[in-house]
Design an enzyme around this catalytic site. Structure first.
Site, PDB file in Angstrom:
ATOM      1  CE  LYS A 196     -16.779   3.667   0.766  1.00 54.19           C
ATOM      2  NZ  LYS A 196     -17.336   4.514  -0.286  1.00 54.19           N
ATOM      3  CB  CYS A 253      -2.570   3.442  -9.012  1.00 55.36           C
ATOM      4  SG  CYS A 253      -2.502   1.845  -8.238  1.00 55.36           S
ATOM      5  CB  CYS A 305      -4.167  -2.764  -9.906  1.00 57.07           C
ATOM      6  SG  CYS A 305      -3.594  -1.795  -8.499  1.00 57.07           S
ATOM      7  CG  HIS A 336      -6.982   9.949   3.981  1.00 63.27           C
ATOM      8  ND1 HIS A 336      -8.244   9.475   3.727  1.00 63.27           N
ATOM      9  CD2 HIS A 336      -6.225   9.604   2.913  1.00 63.27           C
ATOM     10  CE1 HIS A 336      -8.251   8.872   2.542  1.00 63.27           C
ATOM     11  NE2 HIS A 336      -7.039   8.941   2.034  1.00 63.27           N
ATOM     12  CE  LYS A 363      -4.943  -1.822   0.253  1.00 64.16           C
ATOM     13  NZ  LYS A 363      -4.642  -1.502  -1.125  1.00 64.16           N
ATOM     14  CG  HIS A 382      -6.720   0.294  -6.597  1.00 69.11           C
ATOM     15  ND1 HIS A 382      -5.449   0.765  -6.819  1.00 69.11           N
ATOM     16  CD2 HIS A 382      -7.291   1.161  -5.731  1.00 69.11           C
ATOM     17  CE1 HIS A 382      -5.267   1.872  -6.138  1.00 69.11           C
ATOM     18  NE2 HIS A 382      -6.358   2.140  -5.459  1.00 69.11           N
ATOM     19  CB  CYS A 422      -4.246   1.111 -12.043  1.00 62.43           C
ATOM     20  SG  CYS A 422      -5.278   0.949 -10.567  1.00 62.43           S
ATOM     21  CG  HIS A 466      -9.230   6.074   5.013  1.00 61.21           C
ATOM     22  ND1 HIS A 466      -7.913   6.075   5.381  1.00 61.21           N
ATOM     23  CD2 HIS A 466      -9.240   5.812   3.675  1.00 61.21           C
ATOM     24  CE1 HIS A 466      -7.145   5.811   4.345  1.00 61.21           C
ATOM     25  NE2 HIS A 466      -7.931   5.668   3.273  1.00 61.21           N
TER      26      HIS A 466
HETATM   27  O1  ME8 Z   1      -2.387   9.250  -3.192  1.00 58.16           O
HETATM   28  N1  ME8 Z   1      -1.985   3.758   6.357  1.00 58.16           N
HETATM   29  O2  ME8 Z   1      -4.174  10.407  -2.314  1.00 58.16           O
HETATM   30  P1  ME8 Z   1      -4.869   9.336  -1.369  1.00 58.16           P
HETATM   31  C1  ME8 Z   1      -1.327   4.908   6.478  1.00 58.16           C
HETATM   32  N2  ME8 Z   1      -3.953  12.241  -4.167  1.00 58.16           N
HETATM   33  N3  ME8 Z   1      -1.525   5.970   5.667  1.00 58.16           N
HETATM   34  C2  ME8 Z   1      -2.447   5.851   4.700  1.00 58.16           C
HETATM   35  C3  ME8 Z   1      -3.193   4.669   4.534  1.00 58.16           C
HETATM   36  C4  ME8 Z   1      -2.933   3.573   5.413  1.00 58.16           C
HETATM   37  N4  ME8 Z   1      -3.576   2.431   5.343  1.00 58.16           N
HETATM   38  N5  ME8 Z   1      -4.035   4.864   3.497  1.00 58.16           N
HETATM   39  C5  ME8 Z   1      -3.808   6.127   3.034  1.00 58.16           C
HETATM   40  C6  ME8 Z   1      -3.111  10.225  -3.152  1.00 58.16           C
HETATM   41  N6  ME8 Z   1      -2.857   6.737   3.760  1.00 58.16           N
HETATM   42  C7  ME8 Z   1      -2.806  11.443  -4.007  1.00 58.16           C
HETATM   43  C8  ME8 Z   1      -1.668  12.199  -3.357  1.00 58.16           C
HETATM   44  S1  ME8 Z   1       0.050  14.255  -3.260  1.00 58.16           S
HETATM   45  C9  ME8 Z   1       0.648  15.377  -4.321  1.00 58.16           C
HETATM   46  C10 ME8 Z   1      -1.209  13.407  -4.121  1.00 58.16           C
HETATM   47  C11 ME8 Z   1      -2.385   8.121   3.594  1.00 58.16           C
HETATM   48  O3  ME8 Z   1      -6.182   9.923  -0.989  1.00 58.16           O
HETATM   49  C12 ME8 Z   1      -0.904   8.178   3.226  1.00 58.16           C
HETATM   50  O4  ME8 Z   1      -0.410   9.452   3.540  1.00 58.16           O
HETATM   51  O5  ME8 Z   1      -4.854   8.009  -1.979  1.00 58.16           O
HETATM   52  C13 ME8 Z   1      -0.943   8.024   1.725  1.00 58.16           C
HETATM   53  O6  ME8 Z   1       0.263   8.459   1.115  1.00 58.16           O
HETATM   54  C14 ME8 Z   1      -2.128   8.915   1.389  1.00 58.16           C
HETATM   55  O7  ME8 Z   1      -3.053   8.702   2.474  1.00 58.16           O
HETATM   56  C15 ME8 Z   1      -2.778   8.600   0.048  1.00 58.16           C
HETATM   57  O8  ME8 Z   1      -3.964   9.357  -0.052  1.00 58.16           O
END
Ligand code: ME8
Length: 474
Positions: free
Chosen positions: A298, A130, A144, A22, A295, A147, A127, A19
């Site tokens: 979905k 998380c 949480c 990311h 936030k 979530h 959780c 999304h």
């Molecule tokens: O946490 N605004 O993966 P994840 C800005 N797999 N950036 C955002 C965002 C938002 N609303 N939502 C998500 C994980 N991000 C683990 C990480 S690393 C070794 C493991 C971005 O799929 C931001 O970079 O939940 C956040 O840190 C990341 O997506 C979390 O992605």
């Protein structure tokens, strides 16, 4: 000076498709990679997907899919999205890659050999969203806060990592900026965490509870905790059989969102120290997007698919819309309905219109590239100095602002000098040469952000043929 740099993004969970959030981190890391390369550094840009653990397994189950199939589908969705966004990564790691799994096993054996893990009965609140244990204090109405789900009570025998042994050292490294946490607000937050109680954390789960993971090399029937597996991607994701080829010789910079700060700034360096490895030099923590004050979720239905925005606005415009909303490092609210307005004002009427105007005038009066004036060169030099400092400190939003100020200056310069009214040939040549010079500098400055547009402008300057860069949208 030429440096070897490893730039990383978090690896994203494959429970769902990519999304806007990311895309934000990944485009920012791509921009920084391109900038550091232009500055003459050798950069390795790593991204990928986090594929093990309960979160992914539960999503697969809900969809009635085999977890590996879900991982294959969604990691592919990430690759497709990154291609559409012009992301030029050097390696895309998947934690289900065999080579990664093998290296994780080796690393865990090393932790065990160095006496950094022990077994313990544990009870806690987990959780799955998380993928971490929460305390009663973290919960809001028993749920949480991120979530909005009740955590699961877990009581099991796990292996624990002796985090507490390394806390003093890490706190010192961070205070002294030997592990540079940026921006300052994130550094303050991390230093605040050391004042609270930080406890050893579990690095394994019972296999009967979490089957979808890497088998722990010691301890029967346990799988590796997904975060330990995931963080190790930064060392294993180099496309070779070696563990950390880049870490030995270069700088390592992690770019991530504020949600996963603790894992990166405390747990991760502790694991590395315990194994006797180098730690990263720098971590940049950016803020979060909300959409119309909410936030992304979905259930609310406000999740933005970056590919959809690329289809409507084009790749460079999408990259611009991502990074021009609010300063990198702060939180910000975004209104999707404002995208068209921003696109029209800054890209169609701003950059695009300026380039078209100058090229049309230059063509009309037959001027290719004359000599620009000292005064203009001085101004550009000033812009570049601010821009480079901003980029080095990851102030991407401010760097863009600096470029757009220059675009504004050029527009004003045209209005004031009215080239179409100039009768003195020499004067006309100077005015248009100044403008052509500014545009070629702008093309350089935007290159990390808008690589396609930068190339197009350079081509147009060479051929003298002007083509619309950003068609106006309704
Ligand atoms: O946490 N605004 O993966 P994840 C800005 N797999 N950036 C955002 C965002 C938002 N609303 N939502 C998500 C994980 N991000 C683990 C990480 S690393 C070794 C493991 C971005 O799929 C931001 O970079 O939940 C956040 O840190 C990341 O997506 C979390 O992605």
């Amino acid at each position: 000076m030429k440096n070897k740099i490893l730039i990383t993004t978090p690896i994203y969970y494959v429970n769902d498709k990519p999304h806007w959030g990311h895309a934000y981190t990944t485009v920012a890391a791509d921009v920084l990679t391109r900038f550091f390369r232009i500055q003459g550094n050798e950069v390795f840009f790593l991204t990928g997907t986090d594929e093990h653990g309960a979160k992914v397994a539960e999503s697969a189950e809900k969809l009635g899919k085999n977890p590996k199939v879900l991982c294959d589908d969604n990691s592919e969705a990430y690759k497709i999205a990154w291609e559409k966004l012009g992301i030029e990564y050097d390696y895309f790691i998947r934690t289900t890659d065999k080579i990664h799994e093998e290296k994780v096993v080796e690393f865990l054996k090393e932790l065990k050999d160095k006496n950094a893990v022990y077994e313990k009965e544990y009870e806690g609140l987990y959780c799955v969203g998380c993928e971490k244990f929460l305390t009663e204090k973290d919960l809001v109405d028993g749920k949480c806060p991120d979530h909005k789900t009740e955590p699961k009570k877990i009581a099991e025998k796990n292996y624990f990592f002796k985090l507490t042994n390394y806390l003093g050292k890490i706190e010192k490294l961070i205070s002294k900026d030997q592990l540079l946490i940026q921006p300052e607000i994130a550094k303050k937050e991390v230093l605040g965490l050391f004042k609270q109680r930080l406890e050893d954390f579990s690095i394994s789960r019972q296999k009967e509870k979490v089957r979808w993971g890497i088998d722990l090399p010691f301890g029967e029937n346990q799988t590796v905790y997904v975060w330990v597996d995931a963080l190790l991607n930064y060392c294993t994701g180099n496309g070779t059989k070696e563990f950390d080829t880049y870490w030995e010789k270069g700088k390592v910079i992690h770019v991530l969102g504020k949600d996963i700060l603790k894992f990166h700034a405390i747990f991760w360096p502790a694991m590395l120290l315990a194994a006797g490895k180098n730690i990263p030099q720098r971590e940049f923590i950016h803020g979060f997007f909300t959409f119309n004050g909410q936030k992304m979720s979905k259930t609310i239905g406000n999740v933005i698919d970056p590919s959809e925005i690329v289809d409507k606005f084009g790749v460079d415009a999408t990259r611009y819309l991502l990074l021009s909303q609010f300063p990198f490092g702060q939180d910000g609210d975004v209104k999707k309905e404002k995208f068209v307005e921003k696109y029209n004002s800054d890209l169609a009427n701003g950059l695009g219109n300026l380039v078209a105007r100058v090229l049309t005038l230059a063509n009309k009066y037959g001027i290719k590239d004359g000599k620009s004036e000292k005064e203009i060169e001085k101004r550009i030099k000033g812009v570049k100095e601010v821009y480079e400092k901003d980029m080095q400190d990851f102030r991407l939003f401010e760097a863009l602002e600096e470029i757009w100020k220059l675009i504004g200056f050029c527009d004003k310069y045209i209005e004031e000098n009215k080239p179409w009214q100039i009768t003195d040939k020499k004067k006309l040549e100077t005015v248009l040469s100044n403008l052509l010079y500014c545009i070629s500098e702008i093309a350089d400055l935007i290159a990390p952000f808008l690589p396609e547009t930068s190339e197009k402008i350079k081509n147009q300057l060479k051929t003298g043929k002007s083509e619309i860069l950003f068609p106006r949208l309704q």
